[in-house]
Design an enzyme around this catalytic site. Structure first.
Site, PDB file in Angstrom:
ATOM      1  N   GLU A   1       0.800  -1.234   0.000  1.00  0.00           N
ATOM      2  CA  GLU A   1       0.000   0.000   0.000  1.00  0.00           C
ATOM      3  C   GLU A   1       0.834   1.286   0.000  1.00  0.00           C
ATOM      4  OE1 GLU A   1      -2.781  -0.357   3.256  1.00  0.00           O
ATOM      5  OE2 GLU A   1      -3.729  -2.135   2.392  1.00  0.00           O
TER       6      GLU A   1
ATOM      7  N   ASN B   1       2.163  -5.241  -3.083  1.00  0.00           N
ATOM      8  CA  ASN B   1       0.753  -5.574  -2.817  1.00  0.00           C
ATOM      9  C   ASN B   1      -0.055  -4.302  -2.529  1.00  0.00           C
ATOM     10  OD1 ASN B   1      -1.195  -7.775  -2.111  1.00  0.00           O
ATOM     11  ND2 ASN B   1      -1.069  -6.946  -0.024  1.00  0.00           N
TER      12      ASN B   1
ATOM     13  N   HIS C   1     -10.281  -6.536  -2.064  1.00  0.00           N
ATOM     14  CA  HIS C   1     -11.346  -6.337  -1.073  1.00  0.00           C
ATOM     15  C   HIS C   1     -12.471  -5.619  -1.818  1.00  0.00           C
ATOM     16  CE1 HIS C   1      -8.919  -7.605   2.294  1.00  0.00           C
ATOM     17  NE2 HIS C   1      -7.955  -6.788   1.936  1.00  0.00           N
TER      18      HIS C   1
ATOM     19  N   GLU D   1      -5.999 -11.017  -1.046  1.00  0.00           N
ATOM     20  CA  GLU D   1      -6.833 -10.780   0.143  1.00  0.00           C
ATOM     21  C   GLU D   1      -8.313 -10.742  -0.217  1.00  0.00           C
ATOM     22  OE1 GLU D   1      -5.383  -7.403   2.417  1.00  0.00           O
ATOM     23  OE2 GLU D   1      -3.302  -7.908   2.006  1.00  0.00           O
TER      24      GLU D   1
ATOM     25  N   ASP E   1     -12.047 -10.748  -0.483  1.00  0.00           N
ATOM     26  CA  ASP E   1     -13.289 -10.917   0.266  1.00  0.00           C
ATOM     27  C   ASP E   1     -14.345 -10.049  -0.400  1.00  0.00           C
ATOM     28  OD1 ASP E   1     -12.481  -8.421   1.372  1.00  0.00           O
ATOM     29  OD2 ASP E   1     -12.053  -9.284   3.349  1.00  0.00           O
TER      30      ASP E   1
HETATM   31  C1  XIL Z   1      -5.921  -6.218   8.493  1.00  0.00           C
HETATM   32  C2  XIL Z   1      -6.219  -7.397   9.404  1.00  0.00           C
HETATM   33  O1  XIL Z   1      -7.098  -8.261   8.758  1.00  0.00           O
HETATM   34  C3  XIL Z   1      -6.815  -6.906  10.703  1.00  0.00           C
HETATM   35  O2  XIL Z   1      -6.939  -7.979  11.624  1.00  0.00           O
HETATM   36  C4  XIL Z   1      -5.933  -5.806  11.311  1.00  0.00           C
HETATM   37  O3  XIL Z   1      -6.569  -5.275  12.438  1.00  0.00           O
HETATM   38  C5  XIL Z   1      -5.650  -4.714  10.305  1.00  0.00           C
HETATM   39  O4  XIL Z   1      -5.093  -5.271   9.136  1.00  0.00           O
HETATM   40  N1  XIL Z   1      -4.815  -4.738   3.734  1.00  0.00           N
HETATM   41  C6  XIL Z   1      -3.782  -5.491   4.196  1.00  0.00           C
HETATM   42  C7  XIL Z   1      -3.935  -6.288   5.432  1.00  0.00           C
HETATM   43  O5  XIL Z   1      -2.744  -5.602   3.525  1.00  0.00           O
HETATM   44  O6  XIL Z   1      -2.731  -6.387   6.154  1.00  0.00           O
HETATM   45  C8  XIL Z   1      -5.034  -5.753   6.312  1.00  0.00           C
HETATM   46  O7  XIL Z   1      -5.233  -6.695   7.362  1.00  0.00           O
HETATM   47  C9  XIL Z   1      -6.294  -5.525   5.519  1.00  0.00           C
HETATM   48  C10 XIL Z   1      -6.064  -4.548   4.411  1.00  0.00           C
END
Ligand code: XIL
Length: 311
Positions: free
Chosen positions: A113, A161, A197, A229, A231
């Site tokens: 990020e 990422n 996401h 990631e 979802d």
């Molecule tokens: C999130 C986790 O899922 C949570 O448990 C934590 O509180 C915050 O981080 N992008 C990412 C992840 O790269 O590391 C993040 O994970 C979600 C968004």
């Protein structure tokens, strides 16, 4: 680990990625480079579980603006550390963690990020002055982190990422330009992680075709693609929503499988019981994953498995 959690994880997945346990704040909670500065045990437990169950391990992450330990934040804010000090801290951190997991973690999110939505560099503790000494120099600090990670574990695959980069947009354009530049100059970057996401708005022909075209330009460059990631957040738990979610999980799985460079399709957690979405959306959304809160398979699960089995 909760028995249902452990048995579902081991039976259904080929890869494990710690959601928090390898982040700087968790794995390196105290200053210094001694063993006592690090807390490897939470991540080690997950890695051991994965290896016992023949699962690969993906590492996440070395450089991120969140979950940075208090000791580092405070000292940078108080001007106790200059660029040389922050540079040495990150360099040692990457070396020690990458070497600890060498031969166990096959791919790392080295930088997470680092771009803003408009494609400019995000202001972070690593980029801004003092940072690691490359403030105002664009992607130079990302290159440095990749070179350190490669030196520490030459066999690991290294990834950049990010989120909201699925479509063709200003952020994915900036990442594409970086990947092209790194590729041409031989900077050790193996691929790009697309967090993915999303919500049901993503189930739109324009959004999905933009996703396909975006992945294609990265794979044409020789980049490996990991959906890291995934979802799909819902506003409610109704049958129509769950059905629509199942369809969209199916489509995303198809899109990954259609691109030969898309080698990882990973969800962010797997049961609604422990998804980060309800907390992140302040309770407005949830039900984002392929298993419900009682570990029952959802349509989302069927959607993915249908595609995986018919190939
Ligand atoms: C999130 C986790 O899922 C949570 O448990 C934590 O509180 C915050 O981080 N992008 C990412 C992840 O790269 O590391 C993040 O994970 C979600 C968004």
């Amino acid at each position: 680990m909760e028995p249902d959690y452990a048995s579902t994880l081991a039976a259904q997945f080929a890869q494990l990625e710690p959601e928090n346990q390898m982040k700087f704040q968790v794995i390196h909670p105290r200053p210094g480079n001694e063993p006592s500065s690090y807390d490897f045990s939470p991540a080690d437990r997950l890695v051991d579980f994965a290896l016992q169950h023949n699962m690969k391990v993906r590492g996440h992450c070395f450089v991120w603006h969140q979950q940075v330990p208090e000791w580092l934040m405070t000292r940078v804010k108080n001007h106790e550390y200059d660029a040389t000090a922050v540079n040495q801290i990150l360099r040692n951190h990457i070396a020690i963690v990458a070497q600890h997991y060498s031969g166990k973690v096959w791919a790392w999110d080295v930088v997470n990020e680092a771009f803003s939505a408009d494609g400019t560099m995000r202001s972070t503790i690593w980029y801004d002055a003092p940072g690691i000494g490359f403030a105002g120099q664009g992607t130079a600090y990302i290159e440095q982190a990749l070179r350190w990670a490669h030196a520490a574990d030459p066999k690991a695959e290294l990834f950049y990422n990010d989120y909201d980069t699925e479509a063709l947009n200003a952020k994915s354009d900036a990442i594409y330009a970086m990947a092209k530049d790194f590729h041409l100059r031989g900077v050790p970057l193996n691929g790009i992680g697309f967090q993915t996401h999303v919500n049901l708005k993503f189930d739109d022909p324009k959004a999905l075709s933009s996703f396909v075209a975006n992945l294609k330009r990265f794979s044409d460059l020789g980049m490996e693609i990991h959906i890291t990631e995934l979802d799909i957040a819902l506003d409610d738990n109704s049958q129509p929503s769950l059905q629509a979610q199942g369809e969209l999980y199916r489509k995303v799985t198809e899109i990954c499988l259609q691109n030969p460079s898309c080698r990882v399709l990973q969800t962010w957690g797997f049961t609604d019981k422990y998804s980060w979405i309800p907390g992140h959306s302040k309770g407005k959304q949830g039900w984002a994953l392929p298993f419900d809160a009682t570990y029952q398979k959802k349509r989302a699960y069927d959607g993915m498995v249908h595609v995986l089995e018919t190939r």
